[in-house]
Structures are given as structure tokens and as C-alpha cells.
Design an enzyme around this catalytic site. Structure first.
Site, PDB file in Angstrom:
ATOM      1  N   GLU A  28      -7.286   8.443   6.182  1.00  0.00           N
ATOM      2  CA  GLU A  28      -7.649   9.224   7.292  1.00  0.00           C
ATOM      3  C   GLU A  28      -8.042  10.465   6.901  1.00  0.00           C
ATOM      4  OE1 GLU A  28      -4.553   8.820  10.079  1.00  0.00           O
ATOM      5  OE2 GLU A  28      -4.640   6.415  10.159  1.00  0.00           O
TER       6      GLU A  28
ATOM      7  N   GLU B  95      -3.597  -0.156   8.101  1.00  0.00           N
ATOM      8  CA  GLU B  95      -2.510   0.248   9.084  1.00  0.00           C
ATOM      9  C   GLU B  95      -2.545  -0.128  10.236  1.00  0.00           C
ATOM     10  OE1 GLU B  95      -1.381   4.430   9.186  1.00  0.00           O
ATOM     11  OE2 GLU B  95      -1.715   4.697   7.184  1.00  0.00           O
TER      12      GLU B  95
ATOM     13  N   ASN C 173      -7.409   1.957   9.707  1.00  0.00           N
ATOM     14  CA  ASN C 173      -6.244   2.250  10.515  1.00  0.00           C
ATOM     15  C   ASN C 173      -6.465   2.038  12.078  1.00  0.00           C
ATOM     16  OD1 ASN C 173      -5.333   2.288   7.930  1.00  0.00           O
ATOM     17  ND2 ASN C 173      -4.656   4.491   8.093  1.00  0.00           N
TER      18      ASN C 173
ATOM     19  N   TYR D 249      -4.428   1.911  15.850  1.00  0.00           N
ATOM     20  CA  TYR D 249      -3.440   2.224  16.847  1.00  0.00           C
ATOM     21  C   TYR D 249      -3.760   1.906  18.150  1.00  0.00           C
ATOM     22  CZ  TYR D 249      -0.723   3.358  12.580  1.00  0.00           C
ATOM     23  OH  TYR D 249      -0.179   3.406  11.172  1.00  0.00           O
TER      24      TYR D 249
ATOM     25  N   ARG E  48       0.794  -1.123   0.046  1.00  0.00           N
ATOM     26  CA  ARG E  48       0.135  -0.054  -0.042  1.00  0.00           C
ATOM     27  C   ARG E  48       0.961   1.296   0.248  1.00  0.00           C
ATOM     28  NH1 ARG E  48      -2.418   3.201   4.783  1.00  0.00           N
ATOM     29  NH2 ARG E  48      -4.095   4.426   3.832  1.00  0.00           N
TER      30      ARG E  48
ATOM     31  N   HIS F  98      -2.554  10.823   0.544  1.00  0.00           N
ATOM     32  CA  HIS F  98      -2.252  10.810   1.943  1.00  0.00           C
ATOM     33  C   HIS F  98      -1.616  12.066   2.350  1.00  0.00           C
ATOM     34  CE1 HIS F  98      -0.874   7.336   4.921  1.00  0.00           C
ATOM     35  NE2 HIS F  98      -0.489   8.480   5.310  1.00  0.00           N
TER      36      HIS F  98
HETATM   37  C1  FCB Z   1      -1.345   7.502  10.644  1.00  0.00           C
HETATM   38  C2  FCB Z   1      -0.915   7.967   9.238  1.00  0.00           C
HETATM   39  C3  FCB Z   1       0.264   7.275   8.805  1.00  0.00           C
HETATM   40  C4  FCB Z   1       1.557   7.298   9.944  1.00  0.00           C
HETATM   41  C5  FCB Z   1       0.935   6.501  11.122  1.00  0.00           C
HETATM   42  C6  FCB Z   1       1.605   6.467  12.088  1.00  0.00           C
HETATM   43  O1  FCB Z   1      -2.214   8.266  11.318  1.00  0.00           O
HETATM   44  O2  FCB Z   1      -2.035   7.468   8.407  1.00  0.00           O
HETATM   45  O3  FCB Z   1       0.850   8.259   7.735  1.00  0.00           O
HETATM   46  O4  FCB Z   1       1.673   8.488  10.323  1.00  0.00           O
HETATM   47  O5  FCB Z   1      -0.355   7.200  11.752  1.00  0.00           O
END
Ligand code: FCB
Length: 464
Positions: free
Chosen positions: A167, A367, A297, A299, A78, A122
Site C-alpha cells: 500500500e 488483504e 487489498n 476493505y 504473507r 510494510h
Molecule cells: C491495511 C494495512 C494493514 C492493516 C489493514 C487493516 O491498510 O495494509 O497493515 O492495517 O489495513
């Protein structure tokens, strides 16, 4: 721990990057300036004044980088297309040299047996479009659709999945509400207009791509959906705080994209910020297009409550437009080097809740990953056990969602390479491959070897 969880055949194992974070060569090959060039060159905006001028110099090292991907056994990659590299001013002339760069990359990926998954945006808006109002200006959506149409014509069916946006939450709110990302503006009404124009641009672009490539073209968008839990689930005020954050963070995108409407509670919550007159007749029909896959995505998670007392007048403007009375509480650890809490269970929760609301919508984790303070040992090796554990535990969490019947088609590690982490500059390393920014040497971390074995076997290996 010894687990041997297996994944469905055809599960798409990949890794992700983004143009401004890796390419460098910002003034080469006919590329025009983007808002991230301007922002990163503005004193005080990024950690250490870092810029993406050189980054991983992927523009010159791309053949070597594709070779690394092949050695890893990636099934998909990607990447994002830099709009100002292929259309320097964001309208008018296209740049053949820029288009040739991505065309060459896509061909090399296919030759290496790797599916190209392209993101059209992006965050690197051509500066000229920002000068004309950026995403707060409706015209930008039409410019984006023209750019998408041209890229579909150029790269055609060689691209497996066309992702319109990465995002849009960050692009709109970090860029236009709290200003910690480019273009660094701080106006809540502009941020909401930007959200709508990003949504509109998605619909216009997705339709344009299908017009050029036919119905078989796979169209997608990637959202950073937020898992925010109420601090006290028994408190009506805290539950309402979580509802508001869900509306402004998640349903403001999911609503128009998948249901054809902005949620009523969102419109009420933000009525003091804007009258939403930027939503014109026909827009909601335009935005809602079938999504072959919804990119997610993930985290970390958050915890919110109704702010006790007044908001600190000296505080930065909030990213959460219209929700000034919501307070984000510190999450319990452990944390990654970015200070984000590690909470794999949040991924299962997010996937399950998406599946409950949209049972027929295929999903993909576009992600997931972590920054840690990697240490290069005396032997030159990087034993990033923390990253391996993070990836392992999130894949286990994804596996639980699969067990529950959630349709998740693939997983992309963020990131293939250490890179320019936006306003944190080069201080945060997310790669499974280390980049020495002085020599541009690439070195596999233990996590890269671990991921290669996972892809090879299709089974989640033992981590400890
Ligand atoms: C996301 C972004 C990516 C990177 C990660 C850690 O928000 O899409 O570009 O910065 O975080």
C-alpha cells in the site's frame, strides 16, 4: 444460505500480517528504530498512546505462530520484513541476527508446507532515512533497492513471492500529506514526491531481485485500490470528482507500474501542487517491470461529490493531494468496528475493472478482513459470526469475479492475529486468532475454524 462455491485447484489460501504490527522486540536483536517507533511514541499520535513495542511478541512466539498456521492448513503466509531489523540505519551495515530471524521463519514455513510470501516494506522505514528526508528524498529509493538485493541474496528462492511494497498509497499520503501515519508530515508536494520515489524504488528493487535470483523470481507489489463512486452519476461535477480520486488514488500507481506513464489528467490536476520535476529521464522505464502478480487489498468503498462551498479551514489536511474540492460522503452501512462500510460487491467491481484494463495481469487478494468488537464468551470462545459473514460474502464476491474470467490466484485474510492497528493501536481486532495482550495467549475465533474448513474443502461453506 447454502452455497457450495468451489475455487480453482492451486488457489493460494493464506493469511497476512506485518512486522511492526506483530513482532514487538523493537530494541532486541540489533534492530534499529523505525518511523513507527518514533511516531507511536509521540504523544497524541495513536489511540491510547499504544506502541508496537511488544505487540504480539511474535519475535519470541514465531515458532508457535507457525504451528498455528500449520494447524489452520494455510498454503501461504504473507509477512513483512522489518527493514530496520535487518539493516538498522537503512544503509551500510546489515544485521546478521535480524536476517537470521527471517531465514529461520522462512525455513519453518517451508517445513510446515506453507509458501512464504514476503513483503519488503510494510511502512517501517528506518528512522535514519526519514531524518535524511524519507520517501520525499530520491536517495531512499536507492537505499531500498540495496536492501531488497541483499534480502534476495539471503532468502533466495525459498521465498515464493517478493512483494516490494504494501500500500504505497498509505505510505505516501497518510505519512506525508495528512500525517495520520508515520512520519506524520503534512506537505502535499512531498507526498507526491514520495509516491514517485516509492514507484521508482519498486522498479529498482524488482530489477535487483531478478538480477540476484534470475527471471524465475516472482515479483509483486500490493496496492490498496479505491472504489469511489460518484454520488450522482448524472452529475458531471460528481463524475469528475470520482475521476480525480481515481487518478490520485489508483492510476498514480497503476499508470507508471503497468503502462509506463503517469496519467495526463493526474499531472494537470496536481500542477498547482508540484511541477513533477522529481520524475527524471529513465525513471518511467525503470518503474515498469513485469509483475508476476499484482496484490490487491480490499476493505470497503467510497462515494464522492464535488464539494459544495469552501473546505472547512479547520479540517485536517486531506490525504487526497490536489483534490481539496472533493467531498467524501458517509456510506450506507453496515459497518465494521473501524467504521468502514461493508460492500462485497465493490470487490467484484474492482477486480472486473482491473481485468478489463489489464486482461493479462494475474491478481491476488493480499488483504481482506474486518475488525469487530469481539466478545470472549464465558466458555472462553469467540463467536465472531460477523467476521465469518464478512469473509464469506467477500469470497463469494471474489468467486463472481472468477466466474467472469478474472485471473485471481489467491486470497489472504487480514489478519492471522489481532495486532497493532497503526494509529488505532490495539483498539481494533482484525485477527481470526485472538491475542490476549497480557498473556500473549492465542485463541482461535470461530472464523479461524471456519477458514480452516474452507481451505480443507476448497468450497465455500454454509454460513447460516
Ligand atoms: C491495511 C494495512 C494493514 C492493516 C489493514 C487493516 O491498510 O495494509 O497493515 O492495517 O489495513
Amino acid at each position: 444460505m447454502s452455497t457450495t462455491r468451489t475455487f480453482p485447484p492451486g488457489f493460494l489460501w493464506g493469511s497476512a500480517t506485518a512486522a511492526y504490527q506483530i513482532e514487538g522486540a523493537v530494541a532486541e536483536g540489533g534492530r534499529g528504530p523505525s518511523i513507527w517507533d518514533t511516531f507511536s511514541h509521540t504523544p497524541g499520535r495513536t489511540s491510547g498512546g499504544d506502541t508496537g513495542d511488544v505487540a504480539d511478541d511474535h519475535y519470541h512466539h514465531w515458532r508457535e505462530d507457525v504451528a498455528q498456521m500449520k494447524a489452520l492448513g494455510l498454503r501461504a503466509y504473507r509477512f513483512s520484513i522489518s527493514w530496520p531489523r535487518v539493516q538498522p540505519g537503512g544503509s551500510g551495515e546489515f544485521n546478521a541476527e535480524g536476517i537470521a530471524f527471517y531465514s529461520g521463519l522462512v525455513d519453518a514455513l517451508i517445513d510446515a508446507g506453507i509458501e512464504p510470501v514476503a513483503t519488503l516494506y510494510h511502512w517501517d522505514l528506518p528512522q535514519e532515512l526519514e531524518d535524511a528526508g524519507g520517501w520525499a528524498n530520491r536517495e531512499t529509493a536507492h537505499r531500498f533497492a540495496a536492501y531488497a538485493e541483499r534480502m534476495a541474496a539471503e532468502l533466495g528462492s525459498r521465498v515464493s513471492v517478493w512483494t516490494t511494497f504494501n500500500e504505497p498509497w498509505c505510505a505516501a499520503y497518510l505519512g506525508y500529506a495528512c500525517g495520520v501515519h508515520a512520519p506524520g508530515r503534512t506537505n502535499g508536494a512531498d507526498a507526491l514526491a514520495a509516491v514517485h520515489h516509492l514507484n521508482l524504488a519498486h522498479g529498482l528493487a524488482g530489477r535487483a531481485i531478478r538480477r540476484v535470483l534470475g527471471a524465475q523470481a516472482k515479483v509483486s507489489i500490493t496496492l490498496n485500490l479505491h472504489v469511489n463512486r460518484p454520488d450522482d452519476p448524472g452529475s458531471a461535477a460528481d463524475v469528475d470528482a470520482a475521476r480525480r480520486i481515481d487518478a490520485i488514488g489508483n492510476r498514480i500507481f497503476l499508470g507508471p507500474l503497468l503502462d509506463g506513464a503517469y496519467p495526463e489528467d493526474l499531472l494537470a490536476d496536481t500542477a498547482h501542487v508540484t511541477d513533477w520535476s522529481f520524475v527524471r529521464a529513465g525513471d518511467l522505464e525503470t518503474i515498469r517491470i513485469p509483475l508476476d502478480v499484482l496484490g490487491v487489498n480490499y476493505y470497503s468503498t467510497g462515494r464522492v461529490r464535488r464539494l459544495a462551498g469552501a473546505r472547512d479551514g479547520a479540517a485536517l489536511p486531506s490525504a487526497w493531494v490536489g483534490a481539496d474540492d472533493v467531498e467524501f460522503l458517509e456510506q450506507p452501512g453496515p459497518y465494521t468496528a473501524t467504521g468502514w462500510n461493508i460492500d462485497p460487491g465493490g470487490l467484484t467491481e474492482l477486480l472486473a475493472s482491473l481485468h478489463a484494463t489489464y486482461p493479462d495481469q494475474p491478481l491476488m487478494i493480499t488483504e481482506n478482513g474486518a475488525a469487530f468488537d469481539d466478545v470472549v464468551g464465558p466458555d472462553g470462545e469467540i463467536h465472531d459470526d460477523c467476521r465469518v459473514a464478512y469473509l464469506h460474502d467477500h469470497l463469494e464476491a471474489l468467486g463472481v469475479a472468477l466466474d467472469e474470467g478474472v485471473d485471481v490466484r489467491g486470497y489472504f485474510v487480514w489478519s492471522l492475529l489481532d495486532n497493532f492497528e497503526w494509529n488505532s493501536g490495539y483498539s481494533k481486532r482484525f485477527g481470526i486468532i485472538r491475542v490476549d495482550y497480557d498473556t500473549q495467549e492465542r485463541t482461535w475465533k470461530d472464523s479461524a475454524r471456519w477458514y480452516r474448513e474452507l481451505i480443507r474443502s476448497g468450497a465455500l461453506p454454509t454460513t447460516a
